[in-house]
Scaffold this motif. Structure first.
Motif, short mmCIF file in Angstrom:
data_model
loop_
_atom_site.label_atom_id
_atom_site.label_comp_id
_atom_site.label_asym_id
_atom_site.label_seq_id
_atom_site.Cartn_x
_atom_site.Cartn_y
_atom_site.Cartn_z
N SER A 52 30.42 35.28 49.72
CA SER A 52 29.93 34.93 51.05
C SER A 52 31.08 34.91 52.05
O SER A 52 32.26 34.93 51.67
N TRP A 53 30.74 34.84 53.32
CA TRP A 53 31.76 34.98 54.36
C TRP A 53 32.82 33.89 54.28
O TRP A 53 33.99 34.12 54.60
N ASN A 54 32.41 32.69 53.83
CA ASN A 54 33.38 31.59 53.76
C ASN A 54 33.83 31.31 52.33
O ASN A 54 34.57 30.35 52.10
N GLY A 55 33.40 32.12 51.39
CA GLY A 55 33.88 32.00 50.03
C GLY A 55 33.18 30.98 49.17
O GLY A 55 33.58 30.77 48.02
N ASP A 56 32.13 30.35 49.69
CA ASP A 56 31.52 29.27 48.91
C ASP A 56 30.50 29.77 47.89
O ASP A 56 30.06 28.99 47.04
N LYS A 57 30.15 31.01 47.97
CA LYS A 57 29.21 31.57 46.98
C LYS A 57 29.77 32.89 46.45
O LYS A 57 30.24 33.73 47.20
N GLN A 58 29.67 33.04 45.13
CA GLN A 58 30.12 34.27 44.48
C GLN A 58 28.97 34.84 43.65
O GLN A 58 28.16 34.09 43.09
N PHE A 59 28.94 36.14 43.56
CA PHE A 59 27.88 36.83 42.84
C PHE A 59 28.51 37.91 41.98
O PHE A 59 29.47 38.57 42.40
N TYR A 60 27.96 38.09 40.77
CA TYR A 60 28.55 39.04 39.83
C TYR A 60 27.49 39.87 39.14
O TYR A 60 26.39 39.39 38.85
N ALA A 61 27.85 41.11 38.87
CA ALA A 61 27.02 41.93 37.99
C ALA A 61 27.10 41.34 36.59
O ALA A 61 28.12 40.77 36.19
N ASP A 62 26.02 41.49 35.84
CA ASP A 62 25.98 40.93 34.49
C ASP A 62 27.12 41.46 33.62
O ASP A 62 27.65 40.76 32.77
N SER A 63 27.52 42.69 33.85
CA SER A 63 28.54 43.32 33.02
C SER A 63 29.92 42.69 33.17
O SER A 63 30.79 42.88 32.31
N VAL A 64 30.15 41.95 34.26
CA VAL A 64 31.48 41.37 34.49
C VAL A 64 31.45 39.85 34.56
O VAL A 64 32.51 39.22 34.64
N LYS A 65 30.27 39.27 34.51
CA LYS A 65 30.14 37.83 34.63
C LYS A 65 30.93 37.12 33.54
O LYS A 65 30.86 37.51 32.36
N GLY A 66 31.69 36.12 33.92
CA GLY A 66 32.51 35.39 32.97
C GLY A 66 33.89 35.98 32.75
O GLY A 66 34.76 35.35 32.14
N ARG A 67 34.10 37.21 33.22
CA ARG A 67 35.40 37.87 33.06
C ARG A 67 36.10 38.12 34.39
O ARG A 67 37.33 38.09 34.46
N PHE A 68 35.33 38.38 35.43
CA PHE A 68 35.88 38.67 36.76
C PHE A 68 35.65 37.48 37.67
O PHE A 68 34.63 36.79 37.58
N THR A 69 36.59 37.28 38.60
CA THR A 69 36.47 36.24 39.61
C THR A 69 36.83 36.81 40.97
O THR A 69 37.92 37.37 41.14
N ILE A 70 35.92 36.68 41.91
CA ILE A 70 36.15 37.14 43.27
C ILE A 70 36.54 35.95 44.13
O ILE A 70 36.01 34.84 43.96
N SER A 71 37.49 36.17 45.02
CA SER A 71 37.94 35.10 45.91
C SER A 71 38.44 35.71 47.21
O SER A 71 38.64 36.94 47.29
N ARG A 72 38.64 34.88 48.21
CA ARG A 72 39.11 35.38 49.51
C ARG A 72 39.87 34.29 50.24
O ARG A 72 39.69 33.10 49.98
N ASP A 73 40.71 34.73 51.15
CA ASP A 73 41.43 33.84 52.05
C ASP A 73 41.29 34.43 53.45
O ASP A 73 41.97 35.41 53.78
N ASN A 74 40.42 33.86 54.26
CA ASN A 74 40.18 34.41 55.59
C ASN A 74 41.40 34.30 56.49
O ASN A 74 41.59 35.11 57.40
N ALA A 75 42.23 33.30 56.25
CA ALA A 75 43.45 33.16 57.06
C ALA A 75 44.41 34.32 56.81
O ALA A 75 45.22 34.66 57.67
N LYS A 76 44.31 34.92 55.62
CA LYS A 76 45.18 36.04 55.27
C LYS A 76 44.47 37.38 55.35
O LYS A 76 45.05 38.41 55.01
N ASN A 77 43.19 37.36 55.74
CA ASN A 77 42.40 38.60 55.79
C ASN A 77 42.46 39.36 54.47
O ASN A 77 42.60 40.59 54.45
N THR A 78 42.38 38.62 53.39
CA THR A 78 42.55 39.22 52.07
C THR A 78 41.48 38.71 51.10
O THR A 78 41.08 37.54 51.15
#
Length: 124
Positions: A52-78
């Motif tokens: 989500s835009w503020n990072g409070d919700k993450q969503f994963y395909a079943d094939s990567v769930k539990g192995r991949f983690t998505i994150s963001r830092d809006n202050a760093k545009n990354t």
């Protein structure tokens, strides 16, 4: 013009980890849901993770769930994708994108224009 630059890919062995980065040069990044996609050779591009835009919700395909983690830092545009316990089937070119929607845990890209992506190759 929206610019998203992916980096961090490489050649690793099964079980290893990689951390991908997506650097954005648009103010739209800070107010937009974002996603990671991958495209294996001769296959369609698929959504693997979304945030989500503020990072409070993450969503994963079943094939990567539990192995991949998505994150963001809006202050760093990354945005990042931490990939653990990599498998050969994770091989492909990984892209980041601004999303117009998240449906059934999958990102729907805002545009059909894609950057260079970053190659991830996992050997068995």
């Amino acid at each position: 013009q929206v610019q998203l630059v992916e980096s961090g890919g490489g050649l690793v062995q099964a079980g290893d980890s990689l951390r991908l980065s997506c650097s954005a040069s648009t103010p739209a990044f800070n107010r937009s849901a974002m996603g990671w996609f991958r495209q294996a050779s001769a296959q369609e591009r698929e959504s693997v993770a979304a945030i989500s835009w503020n990072g409070d919700k993450q969503f994963y395909a079943d094939s990567v769930k539990g192995r991949f983690t998505i994150s963001r830092d809006n202050a760093k545009n990354t945005m990042w994708l931490q990939m653990n316990s990599l498998k050969p089937e994770d091989t492909g070119v990984y892209y980041c994108a601004i999303l117009r929607a998240i449906v059934a845990n999958r990102g729907v890209p805002l545009s059909n224009s894609w950057g260079q992506g970053t190659q991830v190759t996992v050997s068995s």
